[in-house]
Scaffold this motif. Structure first.
Motif, PDB file in Angstrom:
ATOM      1  N   MET A 200       0.803  -1.215   0.000  1.00 21.06           N
ATOM      2  CA  MET A 200       0.000   0.000   0.000  1.00 21.06           C
ATOM      3  C   MET A 200       0.845   1.278   0.000  1.00 21.06           C
ATOM      4  SD  MET A 200      -3.174  -0.882   2.599  1.00 21.06           S
ATOM      5  CE  MET A 200      -4.033   0.648   2.175  1.00 21.06           C
ATOM      6  N   ARG A 201       2.138   1.157   0.136  1.00 19.15           N
ATOM      7  CA  ARG A 201       2.977   2.349   0.225  1.00 19.15           C
ATOM      8  C   ARG A 201       3.062   3.059  -1.122  1.00 19.15           C
ATOM      9  NH1 ARG A 201       7.388  -1.127   3.656  1.00 19.15           N
ATOM     10  NH2 ARG A 201       6.032  -1.371   5.503  1.00 19.15           N
ATOM     11  N   GLY A 202       3.345   4.351  -1.070  1.00 18.70           N
ATOM     12  CA  GLY A 202       3.405   5.124  -2.299  1.00 18.70           C
ATOM     13  C   GLY A 202       4.382   6.274  -2.192  1.00 18.70           C
ATOM     14  N   THR A 203       4.540   6.983  -3.307  1.00 22.26           N
ATOM     15  CA  THR A 203       5.459   8.123  -3.395  1.00 22.26           C
ATOM     16  C   THR A 203       4.656   9.407  -3.526  1.00 22.26           C
ATOM     17  OG1 THR A 203       7.113   6.736  -4.482  1.00 22.26           O
ATOM     18  CG2 THR A 203       7.366   9.137  -4.703  1.00 22.26           C
ATOM     19  N   TYR A 204       5.048  10.407  -2.773  1.00 21.88           N
ATOM     20  CA  TYR A 204       4.295  11.662  -2.757  1.00 21.88           C
ATOM     21  C   TYR A 204       4.511  12.454  -4.042  1.00 21.88           C
ATOM     22  CZ  TYR A 204       2.586  16.241  -1.359  1.00 21.88           C
ATOM     23  OH  TYR A 204       1.909  17.440  -1.302  1.00 21.88           O
ATOM     24  N   ASP A 205       3.395  13.001  -4.560  1.00 16.73           N
ATOM     25  CA  ASP A 205       3.415  13.897  -5.707  1.00 16.73           C
ATOM     26  C   ASP A 205       2.596  15.121  -5.316  1.00 16.73           C
ATOM     27  OD1 ASP A 205       3.077  15.294  -8.079  1.00 16.73           O
ATOM     28  OD2 ASP A 205       2.725  13.508  -9.302  1.00 16.73           O
ATOM     29  N   GLY A 206       3.250  16.250  -5.130  1.00 21.60           N
ATOM     30  CA  GLY A 206       2.595  17.444  -4.632  1.00 21.60           C
ATOM     31  C   GLY A 206       1.875  18.271  -5.681  1.00 21.60           C
ATOM     32  N   ARG A 207       1.831  17.820  -6.916  1.00 22.15           N
ATOM     33  CA  ARG A 207       1.224  18.638  -7.959  1.00 22.15           C
ATOM     34  C   ARG A 207      -0.284  18.835  -7.748  1.00 22.15           C
ATOM     35  NH1 ARG A 207       3.456  15.632 -13.225  1.00 22.15           N
ATOM     36  NH2 ARG A 207       3.000  13.862 -11.829  1.00 22.15           N
ATOM     37  N   THR A 208      -0.966  17.806  -7.252  1.00 17.00           N
ATOM     38  CA  THR A 208      -2.410  17.942  -7.039  1.00 17.00           C
ATOM     39  C   THR A 208      -2.701  18.981  -5.963  1.00 17.00           C
ATOM     40  OG1 THR A 208      -2.939  15.699  -7.767  1.00 17.00           O
ATOM     41  CG2 THR A 208      -4.483  16.745  -6.249  1.00 17.00           C
ATOM     42  N   ALA A 209      -2.017  18.892  -4.820  1.00 16.26           N
ATOM     43  CA  ALA A 209      -2.238  19.852  -3.741  1.00 16.26           C
ATOM     44  C   ALA A 209      -1.928  21.275  -4.196  1.00 16.26           C
ATOM     45  CB  ALA A 209      -1.386  19.487  -2.530  1.00 16.26           C
ATOM     46  N   THR A 210      -0.870  21.437  -4.961  1.00 15.49           N
ATOM     47  CA  THR A 210      -0.492  22.764  -5.455  1.00 15.49           C
ATOM     48  C   THR A 210      -1.547  23.312  -6.407  1.00 15.49           C
ATOM     49  OG1 THR A 210       1.865  22.244  -5.223  1.00 15.49           O
ATOM     50  CG2 THR A 210       1.276  24.039  -6.728  1.00 15.49           C
ATOM     51  N   ASP A 211      -2.037  22.454  -7.293  1.00 13.71           N
ATOM     52  CA  ASP A 211      -3.043  22.872  -8.258  1.00 13.71           C
ATOM     53  C   ASP A 211      -4.343  23.276  -7.574  1.00 13.71           C
ATOM     54  OD1 ASP A 211      -4.464  22.823 -11.011  1.00 13.71           O
ATOM     55  OD2 ASP A 211      -5.587  21.352  -9.839  1.00 13.71           O
ATOM     56  N   VAL A 212      -4.812  22.457  -6.625  1.00 13.95           N
ATOM     57  CA  VAL A 212      -6.070  22.750  -5.947  1.00 13.95           C
ATOM     58  C   VAL A 212      -5.951  24.031  -5.134  1.00 13.95           C
ATOM     59  CG1 VAL A 212      -7.736  21.937  -4.243  1.00 13.95           C
ATOM     60  CG2 VAL A 212      -6.777  20.331  -5.902  1.00 13.95           C
ATOM     61  N   ASP A 213      -4.846  24.218  -4.452  1.00 14.31           N
ATOM     62  CA  ASP A 213      -4.612  25.428  -3.670  1.00 14.31           C
ATOM     63  C   ASP A 213      -4.703  26.671  -4.550  1.00 14.31           C
ATOM     64  OD1 ASP A 213      -3.267  26.988  -1.271  1.00 14.31           O
ATOM     65  OD2 ASP A 213      -2.043  27.421  -3.036  1.00 14.31           O
ATOM     66  N   ARG A 214      -4.031  26.621  -5.682  1.00 11.63           N
ATOM     67  CA  ARG A 214      -4.018  27.772  -6.594  1.00 11.63           C
ATOM     68  C   ARG A 214      -5.423  28.039  -7.147  1.00 11.63           C
ATOM     69  NH1 ARG A 214      -1.076  25.724 -10.262  1.00 11.63           N
ATOM     70  NH2 ARG A 214       0.923  26.346  -9.355  1.00 11.63           N
ATOM     71  N   TRP A 215      -6.142  26.980  -7.519  1.00 15.39           N
ATOM     72  CA  TRP A 215      -7.481  27.143  -8.087  1.00 15.39           C
ATOM     73  C   TRP A 215      -8.443  27.743  -7.061  1.00 15.39           C
ATOM     74  CZ3 TRP A 215     -12.432  25.524  -7.172  1.00 15.39           C
ATOM     75  CH2 TRP A 215     -13.352  25.705  -8.217  1.00 15.39           C
ATOM     76  N   VAL A 216      -8.392  27.236  -5.818  1.00 14.57           N
ATOM     77  CA  VAL A 216      -9.294  27.736  -4.778  1.00 14.57           C
ATOM     78  C   VAL A 216      -9.084  29.220  -4.544  1.00 14.57           C
ATOM     79  CG1 VAL A 216      -9.800  27.651  -2.296  1.00 14.57           C
ATOM     80  CG2 VAL A 216      -9.665  25.524  -3.606  1.00 14.57           C
ATOM     81  N   ARG A 217      -7.826  29.648  -4.474  1.00 12.91           N
ATOM     82  CA  ARG A 217      -7.564  31.043  -4.128  1.00 12.91           C
ATOM     83  C   ARG A 217      -7.770  32.004  -5.303  1.00 12.91           C
ATOM     84  NH1 ARG A 217      -2.831  32.124  -1.374  1.00 12.91           N
ATOM     85  NH2 ARG A 217      -2.607  29.965  -0.653  1.00 12.91           N
ATOM     86  N   THR A 218      -7.855  31.490  -6.515  1.00 18.66           N
ATOM     87  CA  THR A 218      -7.995  32.382  -7.667  1.00 18.66           C
ATOM     88  C   THR A 218      -9.318  32.226  -8.412  1.00 18.66           C
ATOM     89  OG1 THR A 218      -6.856  30.782  -9.105  1.00 18.66           O
ATOM     90  CG2 THR A 218      -5.500  32.490  -8.027  1.00 18.66           C
ATOM     91  N   LYS A 219      -9.864  31.013  -8.467  1.00 17.96           N
ATOM     92  CA  LYS A 219     -11.032  30.768  -9.313  1.00 17.96           C
ATOM     93  C   LYS A 219     -12.241  30.192  -8.577  1.00 17.96           C
ATOM     94  CE  LYS A 219      -8.308  30.079 -13.527  1.00 17.96           C
ATOM     95  NZ  LYS A 219      -8.029  29.150 -14.654  1.00 17.96           N
ATOM     96  N   GLY A 220     -12.049  29.683  -7.400  1.00 16.63           N
ATOM     97  CA  GLY A 220     -13.164  29.071  -6.688  1.00 16.63           C
ATOM     98  C   GLY A 220     -14.290  30.055  -6.432  1.00 16.63           C
TER      99      GLY A 220
END
Length: 463
Positions: free
Chosen positions: A382-402
């Protein structure tokens, strides 16, 4: 710390974001419920219920499992056939579990995403969500993919690569489209903790599905923040004296490891907990539990709990261990990974993120540096490798377009330390001073509470 109601057997205590998703302080948040919600008409039987059932069963892939009554209105337990992989719909399906509490087709609908499994009992209070009370609304409650019973069978159920933010958002998009053919009023998405994150992700990827989102204590853990918010939280929460006392207990738990580890192991035997597939040893599991203790203390406690902190040097071994297990320390295990904890930690390891704390006050006592991270709590598959692109994208979208998004946080909650910043497009953020992870709504100042309820009713077109 919370207990999650699950369908699966052998459920154990789970830390961090794993929570029931029920907003605390429902009565305070809802104020005086609408008359229809206080004394509902008996409308759960007869022609209306039969008509809704027929319409549900006419939706391709929808199955009515059971129909009960909640406050005189029909509560449908359902499954909906979802693609295991929305990018490859022909690769198989799984049954996503959900419920629909139906009142009237022209009323608003609260789309509740706990972010985990659904409660095992249909009588659970989460089926009368505070927002549902405020709006006298219908309510859809949906189980997250790969949690509870909403998991593919066979090899697909072991393919954790399909447990992603994007795949769950696509599940909810299909489900929303299907049910909006029945519930024609405004739709408000909501969830608490990980459920609040789930509602936020749904809105980011499918902004036309919902008419508003209320996300409670939803962390915004992006690589750019570098966990500075979490570190600042533990440097400022409560009083200096309380922080020092809690840190001293945490340190003493490691100083007395030789005496306290046997207590941990005895508790594990009594609870049937093992550590071979996850941590590899009880000693490593113990160190993880001690490191997570200060987080758990503030997540579930308040400044009032500072008076209970024992004197670390003078407390007996029994006093020290008992207090710690009652105030934030949790035993993670192989068995826990088979419940909601496993899928949650998988998501934290790959997309949701994790708070990497420094623990300077424990210098010289750690045998397993870096053990406090999600992959430690997971079996190898079940282990995996972190990819921060999703968190970065959602953060940017919420603060600019949400648009039409409301975030509610708690002042004394570590999960609230890194917060979404709403845009200027009819979106808002409130912070309840002194509140922990479970009580942000009831601690909002009265004028902010009234403002939040007014905004919610406007979004839902409720007078």
């Amino acid at each position: 710390m919370s207990h999650v109601n699950r369908r699966s057997k052998g459920a154990k205590r789970i830390p961090g974001l794993v929570c029931a998703g029920v907003l605390a302080g429902a009565a305070v948040f809802s104020g005086s419920a609408p008359a229809a919600a206080q004394a509902p008409r008996t409308a759960g039987t007869g022609t209306q219920a039969e008509d809704i059932r027929d319409r549900l069963e006419s939706i391709p892939g929808m199955k009515v499992v059971e129909v009960t009554e909640q406050q005189g209105r029909p509560l449908y337990e359902l499954t909906y056939a979802q693609p295991v992989d929305h990018k490859n719909p022909g690769a198989g399906t799984f049954a996503q579990h959900l419920t629909l509490w139906h009142k009237a087709a022209d009323k608003p609908t609260v789309f509740f995403t706990p972010g985990y499994s659904l409660p095992a009992k249909l009588s659970d209070p989460s089926y009368d969500h505070p927002l549902t009370q405020i709006l006298d609304a219908n309510q859809v409650s949906v189980e997250h993919r790969y949690f509870g019973d909403s998991r593919p069978s066979g090899a697909a159920g072991e393919d954790w690569s399909k447990l992603t933010v994007q795949q769950e958002a696509a599940d909810e998009h299909r489900l929303t489209k299907a049910l909006r053919t029945i519930e024609r009023g405004k739709w408000i998405g909501t969830g608490s903790s990980k459920g609040g994150m789930t509602a936020t992700y749904h809105e980011r990827y499918y902004p036309d599905d919902l008419d508003g989102v209320v996300a409670v204590v939803a962390p915004d853990d992006t690589p750019a923040q570098g966990d500075r918010g979490y570190r600042r939280f533990f440097e400022t929460v409560g009083t200096k004296e309380c922080r020092a006392a809690v840190n001293a207990v945490q340190r003493e738990m490691l100083v007395r490891r030789a005496a306290l580890l046997p207590k941990f192991e005895a508790q594990a035997r009594a609870e049937g907990a093992t550590f071979e597939e996850t941590f590899g040893s009880s000693d490593r599991a113990y160190e993880y539990a001690v490191l997570d203790q200060v987080w758990g203390f503030w997540q579930g406690g308040t400044a009032d709990d500072c008076a209970t902190v024992p004197d670390a040097k003078r407390a007996s071994d029994d006093e020290l261990y008992s207090w710690s297990m009652e105030h934030g320390m949790v035993m993670e295990s192989d068995e826990g990974a088979a419940t909601d904890a496993g899928p949650y930690f998988r998501q934290a390891a790959t997309q949701l993120g994790w708070a990497d704390l420094r623990f300077e006050h424990l210098e010289g006592l750690l045998r397993y540096p870096g053990v406090r991270q999600p992959n430690s709590v997971l079996p190898a598959a079940m282990r995996g490798t972190y990819d921060g692109r999703t968190a970065t994208d959602v953060d940017r979208w919420v603060r600019t377009k949400g648009e039409r998004m409301m975030f509610i946080y708690a002042g004394n909650d570590p999960w609230s330390a890194e917060r979404f910043t709403p845009s200027a497009h009819d979106s808002y953020r409130y912070v309840a001073p002194g509140a922990n992870h479970w009580s942000p709504i009831e601690k909002l100042p009265p004028e902010q509470l009234a403002e939040a309820i007014g905004t919610l009713k406007r979004w839902a077109d409720v007078k």
